[in-house]
Design an enzyme around this catalytic site. Structure first.
Site, mmCIF file in Angstrom:
data_model
loop_
_atom_site.group_PDB
_atom_site.id
_atom_site.type_symbol
_atom_site.label_atom_id
_atom_site.label_comp_id
_atom_site.label_asym_id
_atom_site.label_seq_id
_atom_site.Cartn_x
_atom_site.Cartn_y
_atom_site.Cartn_z
ATOM 1 N N GLY A 1 4.937 -1.576 4.199
ATOM 2 C CA GLY A 1 3.916 -0.668 4.719
ATOM 3 C C GLY A 1 4.327 0.098 5.957
ATOM 4 O O GLY A 1 3.708 1.099 6.305
ATOM 5 N N VAL B 1 4.262 4.408 -0.638
ATOM 6 C CA VAL B 1 4.541 2.974 -0.587
ATOM 7 C C VAL B 1 5.969 2.720 -0.105
ATOM 8 O O VAL B 1 6.839 3.569 -0.229
ATOM 9 C CB VAL B 1 4.333 2.281 -1.959
ATOM 10 C CG1 VAL B 1 2.911 2.419 -2.438
ATOM 11 C CG2 VAL B 1 5.301 2.819 -2.999
ATOM 12 N N CYS B 2 6.157 1.533 0.437
ATOM 13 C CA CYS B 2 7.491 1.044 0.806
ATOM 14 C C CYS B 2 7.465 -0.469 0.587
ATOM 15 O O CYS B 2 6.625 -0.969 -0.152
ATOM 16 C CB CYS B 2 7.844 1.420 2.239
ATOM 17 S SG CYS B 2 6.808 0.630 3.490
ATOM 18 N N ALA B 3 8.358 -1.186 1.212
ATOM 19 C CA ALA B 3 8.414 -2.629 1.003
ATOM 20 C C ALA B 3 7.233 -3.357 1.629
ATOM 21 O O ALA B 3 6.606 -4.210 1.006
ATOM 22 C CB ALA B 3 9.726 -3.198 1.553
ATOM 23 N N THR C 1 5.039 -2.827 -1.596
ATOM 24 C CA THR C 1 5.377 -3.406 -2.899
ATOM 25 C C THR C 1 5.405 -4.926 -2.834
ATOM 26 O O THR C 1 5.183 -5.589 -3.840
ATOM 27 C CB THR C 1 6.738 -2.888 -3.405
ATOM 28 O OG1 THR C 1 7.724 -3.132 -2.409
ATOM 29 C CG2 THR C 1 6.688 -1.417 -3.753
#
Length: 195
Positions: free
Chosen positions: A72, A68-70, A96
């Site tokens: 995608g 995951v990241c902010a 997220t």
């Protein structure tokens, strides 16, 4: 989940129902991670993925890995890198941001040594906007050649869009407030070995 040129994806609802069985790796900077992350997520910043590859491979052999990241984008890049190394992983659609928008809690460390900062996308927007504005102001009041700064930034944005990369994010990721501490990566690697 299988590795391919396009990483496998999980939606927020799929992730929520499977969260306990997934190994979740957050590839954002430590500062972004500290500002809020999925429950149980381990922080392995994108620029440190290769160092943690043996531990991620170990975790993937025991169950599914979700990156995951902010939003995608970075997690897709991480999944591609892992797939090149034969490690299957999926990415959370919308990152997220989508998790929080769906009303799910983000966890923050109680006593975090890394101060919370803006997410990388916001840092990039601020920096690019400031550079364009600076080029225009200096071009008006000092010398017209300073407008080339604004033109250069615009060209960089076009290149970034065409290649789906972001050099500015790579540079900002090396700033002191975004730099990972070795102890944080060591803790994440130890947790992955324990999976």
């Amino acid at each position: 989940m299988t590795g391919s040129s396009t990483p496998a994806t999980l939606g927020v609802d799929q992730t929520r129902t499977r969260l306990r069985e997934l190994t979740v790796i957050d590839v954002r900077t430590p500062a972004e991670y500290a500002s809020g992350h999925l429950p149980g997520a381990l922080n392995v910043p994108l620029d440190r993925i290769r160092r943690a590859l043996p531990e991620i491979r170990h975790a993937a052999e025991r169950g599914d890995v979700l990156v995951v990241c902010a939003s995608g984008a970075r997690s897709e890049n991480a999944c591609r890198l892992l797939a090149e190394q034969g490690v299957p992983a999926a990415t959370l659609i919308g990152g997220t941001g989508a998790w929080a928008a769906a009303g799910h809690d983000l966890h923050t460390p109680a006593a975090c040594e890394t101060r919370a900062a803006w997410n990388m996308e916001r840092q990039v927007r601020f920096t690019v906007g400031a550079m364009v504005l600076l080029g225009l102001v200096l071009g008006l009041f000092v010398h017209p050649a300073f407008q080339l700064l604004s033109a250069g930034v615009a060209a960089g944005l076009v290149f970034s869009a065409l290649t789906d990369t972001c050099g500015m994010a790579a540079v900002l990721g090396k700033m002191p407030h975004n730099r990972p501490r070795a102890a944080d990566l060591d803790a994440a690697r130890a947790a992955l070995r324990g999976r």
